[in-house]
Design an enzyme around this catalytic site. Structure first.
Site, mmCIF file in Angstrom:
data_model
loop_
_atom_site.group_PDB
_atom_site.id
_atom_site.type_symbol
_atom_site.label_atom_id
_atom_site.label_comp_id
_atom_site.label_asym_id
_atom_site.label_seq_id
_atom_site.Cartn_x
_atom_site.Cartn_y
_atom_site.Cartn_z
ATOM 1 N NE ARG A 94 16.252 -37.361 -16.630
ATOM 2 C CZ ARG A 94 15.611 -37.688 -17.542
ATOM 3 N NH1 ARG A 94 14.509 -38.398 -17.062
ATOM 4 N NH2 ARG A 94 15.955 -38.071 -18.809
ATOM 5 C CG ASP A 131 -1.941 1.210 1.035
ATOM 6 O OD1 ASP A 131 -2.732 1.103 0.140
ATOM 7 O OD2 ASP A 131 -1.829 1.943 2.061
ATOM 8 C CG ASP A 158 25.180 -43.889 -20.295
ATOM 9 O OD1 ASP A 158 25.229 -45.065 -19.666
ATOM 10 O OD2 ASP A 158 24.513 -43.179 -20.198
ATOM 11 C CG ASP A 209 31.189 -48.534 -13.975
ATOM 12 O OD1 ASP A 209 30.942 -47.611 -13.472
ATOM 13 O OD2 ASP A 209 30.612 -49.729 -13.712
HETATM 14 C C1 LIG Z 1 18.332 -41.643 -15.346
HETATM 15 S S1 LIG Z 1 19.415 -42.135 -16.550
HETATM 16 C C2 LIG Z 1 19.719 -40.369 -16.934
HETATM 17 C C3 LIG Z 1 20.077 -40.017 -18.487
HETATM 18 C C4 LIG Z 1 20.301 -38.444 -18.791
HETATM 19 N N1 LIG Z 1 21.524 -38.157 -18.111
HETATM 20 C C5 LIG Z 1 19.094 -37.852 -18.703
HETATM 21 O O1 LIG Z 1 19.054 -37.051 -18.296
HETATM 22 O O2 LIG Z 1 18.410 -38.136 -19.727
HETATM 23 C C6 LIG Z 1 21.028 -42.557 -15.921
HETATM 24 C C7 LIG Z 1 21.988 -42.659 -16.948
HETATM 25 O O3 LIG Z 1 23.259 -43.028 -16.057
HETATM 26 C C8 LIG Z 1 23.724 -44.174 -16.944
HETATM 27 N N2 LIG Z 1 24.574 -45.160 -15.848
HETATM 28 C C9 LIG Z 1 24.200 -45.767 -14.977
HETATM 29 N N3 LIG Z 1 25.261 -46.388 -14.359
HETATM 30 C C10 LIG Z 1 26.379 -45.821 -15.095
HETATM 31 C C11 LIG Z 1 27.465 -46.024 -14.730
HETATM 32 N N4 LIG Z 1 28.235 -47.000 -13.546
HETATM 33 N N5 LIG Z 1 28.539 -45.594 -15.535
HETATM 34 C C12 LIG Z 1 28.096 -44.753 -16.776
HETATM 35 N N6 LIG Z 1 26.747 -44.680 -16.871
HETATM 36 C C13 LIG Z 1 25.783 -45.162 -15.868
HETATM 37 C C14 LIG Z 1 22.636 -44.901 -17.497
HETATM 38 O O4 LIG Z 1 22.875 -45.934 -18.371
HETATM 39 C C15 LIG Z 1 21.545 -43.965 -17.808
HETATM 40 O O5 LIG Z 1 21.958 -43.686 -19.044
#
Ligand SMILES: C[S@@+](CC[C@H](N)C(=O)[O-])C[C@H]1O[C@@H](n2cnc3c(N)ncnc32)[C@H](O)[C@@H]1O
Length: 633
Positions: free
Chosen positions: A542, A116, A500, A526
């Site tokens: 994610r 106000d 990945d 990995d």
């Molecule tokens: C939930 S998805 C998210 C994908 C992407 N970042 C997105 O936002 O759309 C998780 C990703 O992490 C990868 N991931 C899981 N464990 C992993 C590892 N030990 N090393 C590398 N990538 C991995 C999966 O293959 C997958 O593509």
């Protein structure tokens, strides 16, 4: 009488003053981190003033406008000072809206802002003139003199409690600006009054427009005279959201009361009598409104509860229509009737009629008299498989993976464990390697799901921050590369390595965009075990929510070791509110998660800090995911 040139120079003077005040505001504080605290929250401005609206919009605040019904009829004689009157009016305006919304709008705002503005001269309060003569009286009183402009501001924070009561916490303050008017000739006064500008403005003038010509100087916050003290407001937000509670308590007034959402509506409307007309600074007042036994079920309660009870039916109708190809079919052949659709999707006519009818009621299909069916705009944009923002892939994931997991929710709650074994007949130690990637069609479905969400959110994440200083990025767990392509699109200097698991990288070419982009490359590995590709920005979109803290520390340590000072981590997740009250998307997702957990921005910051990263910025993107940028110290 002032010449046109005089007015023009006055106007220019005010414009530069306005800009100078803006620059002062910019210099004294960084607005965005404060304003961004409000993104994702339902912020309501309890004022219809276009000037306040513009000031707050220009500051980047997103809000709804719900003008207050509070009548500005407080007895000014009861107040010790004009500013107390302005603050009390602002308070009553904001509280009226905060209390009305849960009932009339069926939603509870997070924050309601009331304000106000009054002008005082010679001990008199000048509000808006009622007619031209009133405007003349006001302006001639101001002529040649210095006067004060006070804006009282009230910020009401609404907290829904578990028992459906709402706590209202009130922070209020005022800002004073001194304004000196030039000597105004009769001609000038009437010329200004006849322009019509004075009528809806406190004191009968608007400094930001023609009224600026009447002003010799301004001492204090210019925007306060326009109608809203933005700088003081941002400082209060800073106190509320960035400082400890004790600091807030010391610096501002807080009034707390609780209202049950079930309190009778008539009682709410007439509840002003329960508020004290004035409170002294720093005072904390609590009161409760008695709850009544409801004799009749309330329409709005029933609507809310039915929506929750029927939610699963709506979801399953969407999943089924999507899986059976209804939206794809009607995109190719709009205008089919139920029998034709049934034939194409190889289903019974009766069942198809039911499904099509349900989709119409959900706003996914349109129908006509005959009846024939076609996709609505919503379905065209998000539901048929080939649209750029298609969520078809994620909907299939919901149907085939999340639905079975949620059907075991009770066991998940009782046992506190994920339900993969019950839902899919096999244990999952590593969700990705044991569940998604040991079957080719499940893997593709999962990748499609990630791809569809990443396409929808990718641009918002890629453009959430100024990333121009980063030339090489590595998207860890970057899956199909959807975010990487958005990053290279948004940042022409940047190249991105998608890192990945090998099972994913071998399929990634199925998702490449039609145009080749040699700034995106794929590396298999990995991220817990292998060396990470070198980069000056690491993307974690994610990823972290899938893992418990121990695993997150392993990954962050590897990133920390790979980074030199100045390198960044761009995190993209659903960020939980610090009090874990929402958003419900994040909390619902957590119900079917394996070993991971949803976290708030502060929790992610703490994890990253222990590996040498400080949180530079947080962005609630208004898209499905939020973003944080952290920089290595
Ligand atoms: C939930 S998805 C998210 C994908 C992407 N970042 C997105 O936002 O759309 C998780 C990703 O992490 C990868 N991931 C899981 N464990 C992993 C590892 N030990 N090393 C590398 N990538 C991995 C999966 O293959 C997958 O593509």
């Amino acid at each position: 009488m002032r010449t046109h040139a005089d007015r023009r120079s006055l106007w220019l003077c005010n414009r530069s003053l306005f800009r100078a005040m803006q620059l002062k505001n910019e210099a004294t504080m960084v607005l965005n981190p404060v304003i961004s605290k409000l993104s994702g929250k339902l912020v309501v401005l309890a004022s219809a003033s276009p000037r306040r609206l513009e000031i707050l919009r220009n500051a980047g605040l997103r809000f709804e406008v719900v003008p207050s019904w509070f009548k500005e009829t407080l007895d000014k004689r009861l107040f010790k000072s004009p500013q107390e009157y302005a603050v009390e009016t602002a308070k009553q305006k904001a509280l009226e809206v905060a209390r009305r919304m849960p009932f009339k709008h069926l939603k509870t705002p997070d924050i309601v802002i009331g304000a106000d503005t009054i002008v005082t001269v010679d001990g008199l309060i000048l509000e808006k003139p009622v007619d031209k003569d009133d405007a003349y009286r006001m302006l001639s009183r101001l002529s040649g003199k210095e006067h004060s402009v006070f804006t009282g501001v009230a910020i009401v924070l609404c907290h829904e409690k578990e028992n459906e009561e709402i706590d209202y916490q009130l922070i209020d303050f005022y800002e004073e600006t001194k304004v000196k008017f030039a000597d105004l000739s009769e001609d000038m006064l009437w010329e200004y009054i006849n322009s019509g500008e004075p009528m809806d403005k406190a004191g009968g003038y608007g400094i930001q427009a023609l009224g600026g010509m009447l002003v010799e100087f301004v001492h204090g916050d210019f925007l306060n005279v326009v109608g809203f003290p933005l700088n003081h407001f941002c400082k209060q937000l800073d106190l509320i959201y960035n400082r400890s509670e004790s600091e807030v308590g010391e610096s501002s007034r807080t009034l707390v009361n609780s209202l049950s959402k079930h309190t009778d509506k008539r009682e709410i409307q007439g509840s002003n009598h329960t508020l004290p007309t004035m409170t002294s600074r720093g005072q904390l007042i609590e009161f409760n409104v008695t709850e009544h036994e409801d004799s009749e079920p309330k329409k709005e309660d029933l609507q809310q509860i039915i929506q929750l009870m029927d939610g699963f039916k709506a979801s399953k109708a969407l999943f089924t229509a999507s899986k059976m190809g209804v939206f794809d079919l009607l995109q190719r052949k709009p205008g089919l009737d139920a029998a034709q659709v049934a034939q194409e999707i190889k289903a019974a006519v009766k069942g198809t009629e039911g499904l099509l009818g349900a989709c119409v009621s959900l706003g996914l299909l349109q129908t006509s008299q005959r009846p024939v069916y076609k996709n609505t705009d919503l379905a065209t944009r998000y539901l048929w498989s080939d649209s750029p923002f298609s969520l078809h892939g994620y909907i299939q994931h919901c149907n085939e993976t999340l639905w079975p997991l949620f059907s075991h929710l009770e066991s998940a709650v009782r046992e506190g464990t994920n339900q993969h074994e019950r839902a899919f007949g096999k244990k999952a130690n590593d969700l990705f390697q044991d569940t998604y990637y040991n079957n080719q069609s499940v893997k593709l479905r999962f990748m499609n799901a990630m791809h569809s969400i990443a396409k929808v959110t990718g641009k918002a994440v890629a453009t959430a921050f100024d990333l121009s200083s980063y030339k090489t990025a590595c998207d860890l767990g970057g899956c199909t590369g959807a975010i990487a392509y958005e990053l290279t699109k948004a940042h022409p200097e940047m190249s991105v390595t998608v890192f990945d698991l090998p099972e994913v990288v071998e399929m990634s070419e199925h998702f490449h965009p039609s145009h080749t982009d040699n700034r995106v490359s794929f590396v298999a590995g990995d991220f817990f075990k292998d060396e990470l590709p070198k980069a000056d920005l690491y993307i974690l979109a994610r990823i972290l929510h899938d893992w418990p803290d121990e695993k997150v520390h392993i990954l962050l340590k590897k990133i920390g070791d790979a980074c030199t000072p100045g390198c960044g981590v761009l995190l993209s997740e659903i960020l939980l509110n610090e009090d874990r009250s929402g958003p419900s998307r994040g909390l619902l997702q957590a119900l079917s998660m394996s070993d991971g957990k949803q976290r708030s921005a502060a929790e992610y910051s703490t994890l990253l800090k222990s590996h040498g990263f400080i949180t530079a910025e947080i962005r609630h993107t208004d898209n499905l995911l939020d973003a944080m940028l952290c920089v290595k110290e």
